[in-house]
Write an enzyme that holds these catalytic residues in place. Structure first.
Site, PDB file in Angstrom:
ATOM      1  N   ASP A   1       1.069  -1.323  -0.093  1.00  0.00           N
ATOM      2  CA  ASP A   1       0.095   0.245  -0.242  1.00  0.00           C
ATOM      3  C   ASP A   1       0.734   0.994   0.131  1.00  0.00           C
ATOM      4  O   ASP A   1       1.389   1.613   1.113  1.00  0.00           O
ATOM      5  CB  ASP A   1      -0.902  -0.193   0.924  1.00  0.00           C
ATOM      6  CG  ASP A   1      -2.220   0.715   1.483  1.00  0.00           C
ATOM      7  OD1 ASP A   1      -1.772   1.653   0.258  1.00  0.00           O
ATOM      8  OD2 ASP A   1      -2.709   1.292   1.982  1.00  0.00           O
TER       9      ASP A   1
ATOM     10  N   TRP B   1      -3.205  -2.371  -3.826  1.00  0.00           N
ATOM     11  CA  TRP B   1      -2.173  -3.830  -2.211  1.00  0.00           C
ATOM     12  C   TRP B   1      -3.576  -4.923  -2.399  1.00  0.00           C
ATOM     13  O   TRP B   1      -4.002  -5.748  -1.762  1.00  0.00           O
ATOM     14  CB  TRP B   1      -2.224  -2.593  -1.349  1.00  0.00           C
ATOM     15  CG  TRP B   1      -3.260  -2.094  -0.823  1.00  0.00           C
ATOM     16  CD1 TRP B   1      -3.996  -0.619  -1.300  1.00  0.00           C
ATOM     17  CD2 TRP B   1      -4.719  -2.318  -0.520  1.00  0.00           C
ATOM     18  NE1 TRP B   1      -5.491   0.139  -0.869  1.00  0.00           N
ATOM     19  CE2 TRP B   1      -6.200  -1.280  -0.153  1.00  0.00           C
ATOM     20  CE3 TRP B   1      -4.710  -3.865   0.538  1.00  0.00           C
ATOM     21  CZ2 TRP B   1      -6.902  -1.577   1.047  1.00  0.00           C
ATOM     22  CZ3 TRP B   1      -6.300  -4.046   1.045  1.00  0.00           C
ATOM     23  CH2 TRP B   1      -7.279  -2.743   0.968  1.00  0.00           C
TER      24      TRP B   1
ATOM     25  N   ASN C   1       4.377   4.753  -0.225  1.00  0.00           N
ATOM     26  CA  ASN C   1       3.073   5.195   0.480  1.00  0.00           C
ATOM     27  C   ASN C   1       2.823   6.985  -1.004  1.00  0.00           C
ATOM     28  O   ASN C   1       3.148   7.731  -0.694  1.00  0.00           O
ATOM     29  CB  ASN C   1       2.697   5.650   1.548  1.00  0.00           C
ATOM     30  CG  ASN C   1       1.587   5.659   2.499  1.00  0.00           C
ATOM     31  OD1 ASN C   1       0.658   5.463   1.645  1.00  0.00           O
ATOM     32  ND2 ASN C   1       1.176   6.630   3.043  1.00  0.00           N
TER      33      ASN C   1
ATOM     34  N   ASP D   1     -18.776  -1.137 -22.355  1.00  0.00           N
ATOM     35  CA  ASP D   1     -19.031  -0.369 -21.658  1.00  0.00           C
ATOM     36  C   ASP D   1     -17.502   0.799 -22.367  1.00  0.00           C
ATOM     37  O   ASP D   1     -17.312   1.483 -23.188  1.00  0.00           O
ATOM     38  CB  ASP D   1     -19.277   0.198 -20.409  1.00  0.00           C
ATOM     39  CG  ASP D   1     -18.386  -0.748 -18.955  1.00  0.00           C
ATOM     40  OD1 ASP D   1     -17.787  -1.713 -20.148  1.00  0.00           O
ATOM     41  OD2 ASP D   1     -17.507   0.042 -18.296  1.00  0.00           O
TER      42      ASP D   1
ATOM     43  N   ARG E   1     -10.109   0.252 -18.871  1.00  0.00           N
ATOM     44  CA  ARG E   1     -10.029   0.448 -17.592  1.00  0.00           C
ATOM     45  C   ARG E   1     -10.247  -1.263 -16.801  1.00  0.00           C
ATOM     46  O   ARG E   1     -10.699  -1.790 -17.374  1.00  0.00           O
ATOM     47  CB  ARG E   1     -10.375   1.300 -16.943  1.00  0.00           C
ATOM     48  CG  ARG E   1     -12.277   1.962 -17.619  1.00  0.00           C
ATOM     49  CD  ARG E   1     -12.795   3.098 -16.814  1.00  0.00           C
ATOM     50  NE  ARG E   1     -14.416   2.215 -16.771  1.00  0.00           N
ATOM     51  CZ  ARG E   1     -15.177   3.271 -17.109  1.00  0.00           C
ATOM     52  NH1 ARG E   1     -14.111   4.356 -17.884  1.00  0.00           N
ATOM     53  NH2 ARG E   1     -16.635   4.108 -16.723  1.00  0.00           N
TER      54      ARG E   1
ATOM     55  N   GLU F   1     -13.112  -2.135 -16.582  1.00  0.00           N
ATOM     56  CA  GLU F   1     -14.273  -2.758 -15.961  1.00  0.00           C
ATOM     57  C   GLU F   1     -14.911  -3.482 -17.132  1.00  0.00           C
ATOM     58  O   GLU F   1     -15.008  -4.918 -16.239  1.00  0.00           O
ATOM     59  CB  GLU F   1     -15.553  -1.143 -16.382  1.00  0.00           C
ATOM     60  CG  GLU F   1     -16.848  -0.530 -15.926  1.00  0.00           C
ATOM     61  CD  GLU F   1     -17.247   0.006 -15.664  1.00  0.00           C
ATOM     62  OE1 GLU F   1     -17.856   0.702 -15.504  1.00  0.00           O
ATOM     63  OE2 GLU F   1     -16.595   1.401 -15.302  1.00  0.00           O
TER      64      GLU F   1
ATOM     65  N   TRP G   1     -31.719   1.088 -18.610  1.00  0.00           N
ATOM     66  CA  TRP G   1     -31.102  -0.216 -18.609  1.00  0.00           C
ATOM     67  C   TRP G   1     -31.493  -1.049 -19.049  1.00  0.00           C
ATOM     68  O   TRP G   1     -30.773  -1.656 -20.035  1.00  0.00           O
ATOM     69  CB  TRP G   1     -29.796  -0.309 -17.775  1.00  0.00           C
ATOM     70  CG  TRP G   1     -28.331   1.050 -17.424  1.00  0.00           C
ATOM     71  CD1 TRP G   1     -27.127   0.649 -17.718  1.00  0.00           C
ATOM     72  CD2 TRP G   1     -28.779   2.250 -17.565  1.00  0.00           C
ATOM     73  NE1 TRP G   1     -26.584   2.167 -17.492  1.00  0.00           N
ATOM     74  CE2 TRP G   1     -27.266   2.847 -17.717  1.00  0.00           C
ATOM     75  CE3 TRP G   1     -29.794   3.592 -18.013  1.00  0.00           C
ATOM     76  CZ2 TRP G   1     -26.461   4.229 -18.234  1.00  0.00           C
ATOM     77  CZ3 TRP G   1     -28.949   4.631 -17.350  1.00  0.00           C
ATOM     78  CH2 TRP G   1     -27.485   5.677 -18.035  1.00  0.00           C
TER      79      TRP G   1
ATOM     80  N   GLU H   1     -16.581   8.709 -23.864  1.00  0.00           N
ATOM     81  CA  GLU H   1     -17.256   8.556 -22.817  1.00  0.00           C
ATOM     82  C   GLU H   1     -17.798   9.880 -22.506  1.00  0.00           C
ATOM     83  O   GLU H   1     -19.416   9.744 -22.022  1.00  0.00           O
ATOM     84  CB  GLU H   1     -16.168   7.488 -21.938  1.00  0.00           C
ATOM     85  CG  GLU H   1     -17.530   7.331 -20.620  1.00  0.00           C
ATOM     86  CD  GLU H   1     -17.171   6.655 -19.410  1.00  0.00           C
ATOM     87  OE1 GLU H   1     -17.245   6.496 -18.344  1.00  0.00           O
ATOM     88  OE2 GLU H   1     -15.605   7.040 -18.967  1.00  0.00           O
TER      89      GLU H   1
END
EC number: 3.2.1.40
Length: 1030
Positions: free
Chosen positions: A179, A203, A228, A630, A634, A636, A695, A895
């Site tokens: 992290d 992480w 960090n 979509d 990324r 998604e 949708w 988008e």
């Protein structure tokens, strides 16, 4: 003799399909003719077990059928047998009674056609190959400063530990996470690093790294730099698992590590570095505690499975491989790759169904020793899916394979996946659709796909029958394949040793890397859609998708690497670790999508509109990959229903989308909830919702769009029961037929939020209206749906439409939805349309619509007599407009209207894809009104040809490949006149609209004037080429 000639016959949209499960496959036969006005009056289909037998068919002869049907005509013969090739031919009669020649023999071949035909068993690599090390027993550690589990500075800290290892190590695996980011080395050699992700939550996804080649007996130094990214919790965790002859040995991250907060001198990773002055690391939290919880590494290697068998010395007449996987697979037979498919078997809800593939491998089998082998990778089944992480369906990828060999003497045999197969790891160290692929060429196993390979050291597979889906079905959509290649156009070096190659086009797929260098050299390929101002790649919008492929050389001259089990959305490739400087030939883009023919050619005199058409097409090409995603870049890449709801009509113009979207509609129905709600995404995954306006309605609008484009009644028949359940759900969750104000609304509108109850109730009405039309087309009772629409319409008008025609919310999208869905009283349509135009003018002739309003905006303006305003919006070049992204250099649809802002900065990275087809839905209007091609009857049995000159457009040409044959238009406006040439295929008619105030002004060939309407002279024409001049 008829003037008609049958061309390019197809079965279920495909010429010569292999492996159909359809019990009554639909046959289509486009026709050609040199004579105008040709129509089919009858047809005759013959089906036989051989091409030679078609003259006296032994399967089916339809006889002469008096019908003009020539598209999607169901086979109506005896029940089909599995694994059988059927030959067929068709002849037609024209309106004069003349018969055509028989078409050249074609064929289709059935697949296994049911679960009873499978004797293969699901198999998986054994646990040592599919289970990642556990971090239990390790600790999150950091430099001793305050309480790092709660808060630590945004900074980098350095850590070391020297361990004494035995001399009998046979395996060494490192699992690590930090992290936020880390770089880890063994004895000075870097073995892994991560880059900062947009969500700062990398992480959550610990890496698993094979480090056997880096460890040795005696002292080994492990070195980690961890950063960090911002003030907050900080820590990193690892376990090194060593396999020895005497068992397992584990080395954990704990307080025995040394640490420092001062950047150490060069050589700090080396064994002889003096770290005696470094303090001990601090345990921030034990694994499972602190802010990080029970993070778990995931094994993501693509394992190798194989089996050898012997075949008799007999002549092979036919051999077929039927195969599928829970995960992804690539099959090999006797050293040759089977087929050209990528990412097979594609994405479905594996709990309910998986698609299998059929391959003709007749030329690959041989007498004597044979070997059947496959790579098997996690894919959508066990790998990362969207933002929800791995194991959405299961943890162990599995293979199902059945090779069937038939001999000329009539005998046959099967070779199947089962417990006698063997498994091993290979060069694909990790494979993930989002993170990318890691390939170590030094681990290649020469000859493992060929007979004679010694696999005695390999492990026995294990069964996977507990994980099997409910159904195994033949593939409906086309396979994912490499469709074209893009050479790199330019190489830059924004930082020393960091090279960026520009492919010139935002695309989806992967690259081919060509490289020469020493063994052990590692080249990293990172992918991005756009660049930062300094020329480096911009990856913040990828969120947690690492989109990184890594290749380690074996050191044997020029090497070529092509990732197998990942894909990326990108235009730019960052190359690091390359020996020397890469050239434009070092990287080649491999464009990947679900295979289907492109069906629309379009060009105007306006370069911006031509580029817009290109961007629409490339957006569809990239996002039609197993499911309609979509965004391909990324973390998604989900089958969002709202996007395809608005884009499906355009999609059916630009590509043959029937098979792809028919398959996806099955995914959608598989996901439908027990109370009738359609889900936000399909296949359903994660914790996303359902029942959302615009949708979920894709379950209604997409089947209707396919019916309009292809005349496919089966799509409607399959959809109507689920549509009925959807309407019952909506009615149940309404108050007086008004839907609640929830959902996504007019997503990504431009500061012009339409009330969500207006949107939801409008879509409720629209779905009821389409259900009525579906029922009518199927010959079913439409009255209940018509009545429901009428009642919703009345409730809508009472609640939302004022006496002066104003609609609640008073937004562009409010009027667009209300007008396009026939929810305004007829007497108020003009007032509502005028108000819409006033709102557009108030924004300086710009749109403000989002995902739901945009596709209907230009059609509504045209339908209400404001085509001039539609063109004004289409030609806009400033934000928000279709021209704005093009002027900013876009090569796909964005988008957001301003993914790159006017000042050159980027929109918020959490929602900023540069390849997102929703706003490409304007294509439907362009193709119907500029090209002038639209269906007058479902499936283009009748074509409406109506170019609407306007704006800057003074000429256009287009060709559309309908199921009946090509439809083309070419028009030009000059000196107050208008010239149109058009052609329509045999067995269709067209209604041609010519902008002329009187038919006498129109010179034409073969046309029959039928009426004057809306400032046009309307003519009816039959097939053939026609010219109209004003």
């Amino acid at each position: 003799m008829s003037a008609l000639r049958v061309t390019s016959p197809s079965v279920e949209y495909v010429q010569r399909p292999l492996g159909l499960d359809a019990a009554h496959p639909r046959l289509s036969w486009p026709m050609a003719s040199a004579a105008p006005g040709r129509r089919q009056s009858a047809y005759q289909v013959r089906v036989a077990s051989s091409a030679a037998g078609l003259s006296h068919p032994d399967v089916w002869d339809s006889g002469k059928v008096v019908s003009d049907d020539s598209v999607l005509v169901p086979y109506a013969g005896p029940p089909l047998k599995p694994r059988t090739r059927y030959f067929w031919s068709v002849r037609v009669w024209d309106a004069d009674g003349g018969a055509s020649e028989w078409s050249a023999p074609s064929w289709w071949e059935t697949g296994l056609m049911g679960a009873s035909q499978w004797s293969a068993k699901w198999i998986s690599a054994p646990a040592p190959l599919t289970e990642a090390p556990s971090l239990e027993g390790s600790s999150w550690i950091w430099f001793p400063e305050g309480e790092p589990a709660n808060s630590a500075p945004a900074a980098t800290r350095w850590f070391r530990r020297t361990v004494d290892l035995p001399d009998d190590i046979t395996g060494a695996t490192l699992a690590i996470s930090a992290d936020n980011v880390y770089a880890v080395s063994v004895d000075g050699a870097e073995v892994a690093r991560t880059d900062l992700e947009a969500d700062n939550e990398g992480w959550r996804r610990p890496a698993v790294i094979d480090v056997l080649d880096h460890v040795h007996s005696g002292n080994n130094t492990l070195a980690v730099s961890a950063s960090n990214a911002s003030v907050g919790p900080a820590g990193w965790i690892c376990v090194l698992v060593l396999t020895t002859a005497s068992g397992e040995k584990k080395i954990f991250s704990d307080a025995s590590w040394k640490s420092t907060d001062h950047e150490p001198a060069d050589g700090w990773r080396e064994p002889d570095f003096d770290d005696s002055g470094w303090p001990a690391a601090k345990v921030a939290a034990a694994w499972g505690a602190g802010p990080w919880g029970r993070v778990a590494p995931v094994a993501s290697a693509a394992n190798q499975l194989r089996h050898e068998f012997r075949l008799p010395h007999k002549k092979v007449s036919r051999a077929r491989l039927y195969a599928t996987a829970l995960g992804l697979y690539e099959a090999h037979l006797n050293g040759r790759r089977v087929g050209r498919d990528q990412l097979a078997p594609g994405w479905t809800d594996y709990r309910k169904r998986v698609q299998y593939q059929t391959y003709d491998v007749t030329s690959s089998v041989r007498p004597g020793a044979n070997a059947l082998a496959a790579y098997v990778a996690p894919g959508w089944y066990a790998g990362n899916v969207g933002m929800f992480g791995p194991h959405q369906y299961g943890e162990r990828p599995a293979l199902l394979a059945q090779l069937e060999v038939e001999y000329a003497d009539g005998t046959s045999e099967r070779i199947t996946s089962g417990p006698d197969w063997r498994a091993a790891s290979g060069p694909i160290v990790s494979a993930d659709l989002l993170s990318g692929e890691t390939y170590d060429a030094r681990k290649e196993t020469a000859g493992w796909t060929s007979p004679g390979f010694d696999d005695r050291a390999w492990l026995a597979v294990r069964g996977a029958d507990n994980d099997v889906p409910e159904q195994i079905v033949a593939q409906v959509d086309g396979p994912v394949r490499i469709a074209k290649e893009l050479p790199a156009r330019k190489v830059t070096e924004p930082k020393p040793g960091v090279f960026v190659l520009d492919l010139g086009q935002n695309m989806v797929g992967s690259v081919r890397l060509r490289v020469s260098g020493d063994a052990g050299t590692t080249v990293r390929l990172r992918h991005a859609e756009v660049l930062n101002p300094d020329g480096t790649i911009y990856t913040a919008n990828l969120r947690s998708a690492a989109a990184t492929d890594t290749y380690t050389l074996k050191g044997q001259g020029e090497e070529t690497y092509e990732p197998r089990f990942t894909f990326h959305g990108f235009r730019y490739v960052e190359v690091t670790g390359f020996p020397g400087k890469p050239s434009t030939t070092s990287v080649t883009g491999r464009v990947m999508h679900t295979s289907a023919p492109f069906t629309f050619e379009f060009e105007t005199n306006v370069p911006m509109l031509n580029k817009l058409h290109s961007n629409i097409t490339w957006g569809q090409r990239g996002n039609f990959l197993s499911v309609p995603t979509d965004t391909p870049a990324r973390d998604e890449r989900l089958g969002w229903t709202g996007d395809i709801n608005v884009f499906a009509p355009t999609a059916a113009y630009t590509m043959e989308s029937a098979r792809f979207l028919t398959k996806w509609l099955v995914d959608l129905r598989d996901a439908q909830t027990s109370d009738g709600a359609f889900t936000d995404v399909a296949p359903a995954v994660g914790n996303l919702g359902n029942g959302v306006a615009g949708w979920g309605d894709a379950g209604v609008t997409v089947p209707w769009a396919l019916y309009q484009a292809y005349g496919d009644r089966q799509v409607l028949a399959d959809a109507l029961p689920s549509v009925h359940a959807w309407l019952r759900y909506l009615e149940k969750h309404s108050d007086g037929l008004l839907r609640p104000a929830d959902g996504y609304g007019d997503w990504l509108n431009v500061s012009d939020e339409t009330p969500k109850d207006v949107i939801a109730t409008a879509y409720f009405a629209h779905s009821a209206d389409l259900a009525a039309r579906m029922a009518t087309e199927l010959g079913k009772d439409a009255a209940p749906y018509t009545d429901l629409f009428t009642r919703i319409r009345k409730a809508f008008q009472t609640a939302y439409v004022a006496s002066d025609g104003k609609v609640k919310g008073d937004t562009q999208s409010a009027y667009v939805l209300t007008l396009s869905m026939n929810l305004v009283p007829d007497a108020l349509r003009k007032a509502a349309a005028d108000r819409l135009v006033a709102l557009i003018e108030a924004k300086d002739w710009h749109l403000s619509t989002g995902f739901l309003g945009t596709p209907r905006l230009l059609p509504v303006l045209t339908d209400t007599g404001h085509t001039d305003v539609a063109y004004r919006l289409l030609h806009q070049r400033t934000f928000p407009s279709w021209g704005y992204p093009i002027d900013k250099g876009s090569t796909t649809m964005w988008e957001r209207w301003d993914s790159i802002q006017p000042d050159g900065g980027f929109q918020t990275p959490e929602m900023n894809s540069f390849n997102h087809y929703a706003y490409g839905s304007v294509g439907e209007w362009m193709y119907a009104n500029i090209a002038g091609i639209a269906p007058g009857r479902a499936g283009y049995r009748q074509v409406v040809i109506r170019p609407r000159p306007g704006g800057e457009v003074t000429s256009a040409r287009a060709t559309f490949a309908s199921l009946h044959g090509p439809v083309s238009t070419r028009w030009q406006q000059r000196s107050g006149g208008f010239v149109l040439t058009c052609s329509v295929p045999p067995n269709t008619t067209a209604e041609v609209w010519i902008p002329a105030d009187h038919p006498d002004r129109v010179q034409h060939t073969h046309g029959t004037f039928v009426r004057a309407e809306d400032g046009c002279a309307v003519f009816e024409v039959g097939s053939g080429s026609h010219r109209f001049t004003v």
